[in-house]
Design an enzyme around this catalytic site. Structure first.
Site, PDB file in Angstrom:
ATOM      1  CD  GLN A   8      -0.957  -0.937   3.601  1.00  0.00           C
ATOM      2  OE1 GLN A   8      -2.153  -1.151   3.447  1.00  0.00           O
ATOM      3  NE2 GLN A   8      -0.325  -1.291   4.706  1.00  0.00           N
TER       4      GLN A   8
ATOM      5  N   GLY B   4      -1.549 -11.684   9.263  1.00  0.00           N
ATOM      6  CA  GLY B   4      -2.447 -12.067  10.353  1.00  0.00           C
ATOM      7  C   GLY B   4      -3.355 -13.231   9.989  1.00  0.00           C
TER       8      GLY B   4
ATOM      9  CG  HIS C 168      -5.603   3.859  18.985  1.00  0.00           C
ATOM     10  ND1 HIS C 168      -5.105   5.011  18.436  1.00  0.00           N
ATOM     11  CD2 HIS C 168      -5.481   2.904  18.021  1.00  0.00           C
ATOM     12  CE1 HIS C 168      -4.682   4.769  17.202  1.00  0.00           C
ATOM     13  NE2 HIS C 168      -4.900   3.505  16.926  1.00  0.00           N
TER      14      HIS C 168
ATOM     15  CD  GLU D  48       0.691  -3.490  10.110  1.00  0.00           C
ATOM     16  OE1 GLU D  48      -0.243  -3.105  10.823  1.00  0.00           O
ATOM     17  OE2 GLU D  48       0.632  -3.553   8.858  1.00  0.00           O
TER      18      GLU D  48
ATOM     19  CG  ASP E  15      -6.047  -1.021  14.981  1.00  0.00           C
ATOM     20  OD1 ASP E  15      -6.870  -0.459  14.247  1.00  0.00           O
ATOM     21  OD2 ASP E  15      -5.128  -0.427  15.565  1.00  0.00           O
TER      22      ASP E  15
ATOM     23  N   PRO F 282      -7.767  -5.008  -0.517  1.00  0.00           N
ATOM     24  CG  PRO F 282      -5.609  -4.104  -0.416  1.00  0.00           C
ATOM     25  CD  PRO F 282      -6.956  -3.883  -0.998  1.00  0.00           C
TER      26      PRO F 282
ATOM     27  CG  ASP G  67     -11.779   1.620   5.781  1.00  0.00           C
ATOM     28  OD1 ASP G  67     -12.485   1.701   6.787  1.00  0.00           O
ATOM     29  OD2 ASP G  67     -11.009   2.521   5.402  1.00  0.00           O
TER      30      ASP G  67
END
Ligand code: SPD
Length: 286
Positions: free
Chosen positions: A30, A137, A61, A105, A155, A162, A158
């Site tokens: 990205q 993940g 958060h 991540e 977390d 992907p 959208d």
């Protein structure tokens, strides 16, 4: 007047005045940008969609993290999937009882850019309880043979392009596989105002997997429509049963979350109540 950074999202536009750019790069996944905005401080955008800003990140958060952590029974092992800016693990690691927080991540570039240019959000990178891994993940929850977790927080970005798989049944099944039987999962579940189909479909998918599924709401001005949702899921725990002893010092350090917010956030607007009551077939009718 400076330059304007504009997010176009499902037929709406949100613009922020930008006074400086600190980072602009592209990973294999990205486009990542960090800039200074006039009103919200530094902000992160991924593929031209706002992800977080210094001005409003605390709502997102704190709300993703504390409702789950404070209703879990003595949570020691926490898994965070996504959350490359570090805001979620920062909130998790404010809980002194947490012994280990694994963060998975996929995009190292996001973390490295945020570590350098968004240091006010990710303030817990050096906490020895954090185990940061750059991995997928989806693979992790499907294949890991590690001990399951007390709390899992999702977390992600959208569910468009992907990010869509992160709202899929296969992924949710994997997450549940990695959760202890009395564990709690919480995820960001998008805006019920603009992404109604995604919001309701997610609620129905989660209801197939968990005995108790409770969406809750809060304002995130940087996100499309401004109304955001998270969803609390468990088979055994009670979403209203906050451990008040553990909550007191956490709430002291929060800018948004407190016990009144906790209670109020789970109140469902009528269109959400009706959409859920209508069931999967009628999700568009609300
Ligand atoms: N529309 C933006 C949704 C972003 C959700 N994730 C944000 C990550 C913040 N840690």
């Amino acid at each position: 007047m400076g330059l304007w950074y504009e997010e176009t999202f499902k037929g709406t536009r949100l613009s922020l005045e930008v006074t400086d750019t600190f980072f602009s790069g592209k990973s294999e996944y990205q486009k990542v940008e960090i800039f200074e905005t006039r009103e919200y401080g530094r902000a992160l955008a991924i593929d031209s969609v706002f992800m977080t800003s210094e001005g409003d990140e605390f709502v997102y958060h704190e709300m993703l993290t504390h409702p789950a952590l404070l209703t879990a029974k003595d949570p020691k092992r926490v898994l965070v999937i996504g959350g490359g800016d570090g805001g979620t693990v920062r909130e998790v690691l404010r809980h002194p009882g947490v012994e280990k927080c694994v963060m998975i991540e996929i995009d190292e570039l996001v973390v490295r850019a945020c570590q350098e240019h968004l240091p006010t959000i990710g303030t817990a990178w050096d906490d020895p309880r954090l185990d940061l891994r750059f991995a997928d993940g989806i693979d992790y929850v499907k294949n890991s043979d590690e001990e399951p977790y007390d709390v899992i927080l999702l977390d992600g970005t959208d569910p468009i392009g992907p990010g869509e798989v992160l709202f899929g049944m296969e992924f949710f099944r994997g997450v549940k596989r990695m959760l202890k039987p009395n564990g709690i999962m919480a995820l960001q579940s998008e805006t019920p105002m603009l992404l109604r189909d995604v919001f309701f479909e997610t609620q129905f998918k989660l209801r197939e997997l968990f005995g108790k599924v409770h969406p809750y709401f809060g304002p995130v001005p940087l996100y499309a429509s401004g109304i955001w949702s998270w969803t609390w899921c468990s088979d055994t725990q009670d979403h209203t049963a906050v451990d008040e002893g553990r909550a007191a010092p956490i709430v002291d350090g929060c800018k948004y979350y407190n016990l009144d917010i906790h209670r109020g956030a789970f109140a469902l607007p009528n269109y959400v109540r009706r959409g859920i009551a209508a069931g999967p077939q009628d999700k568009k009718e609300g």
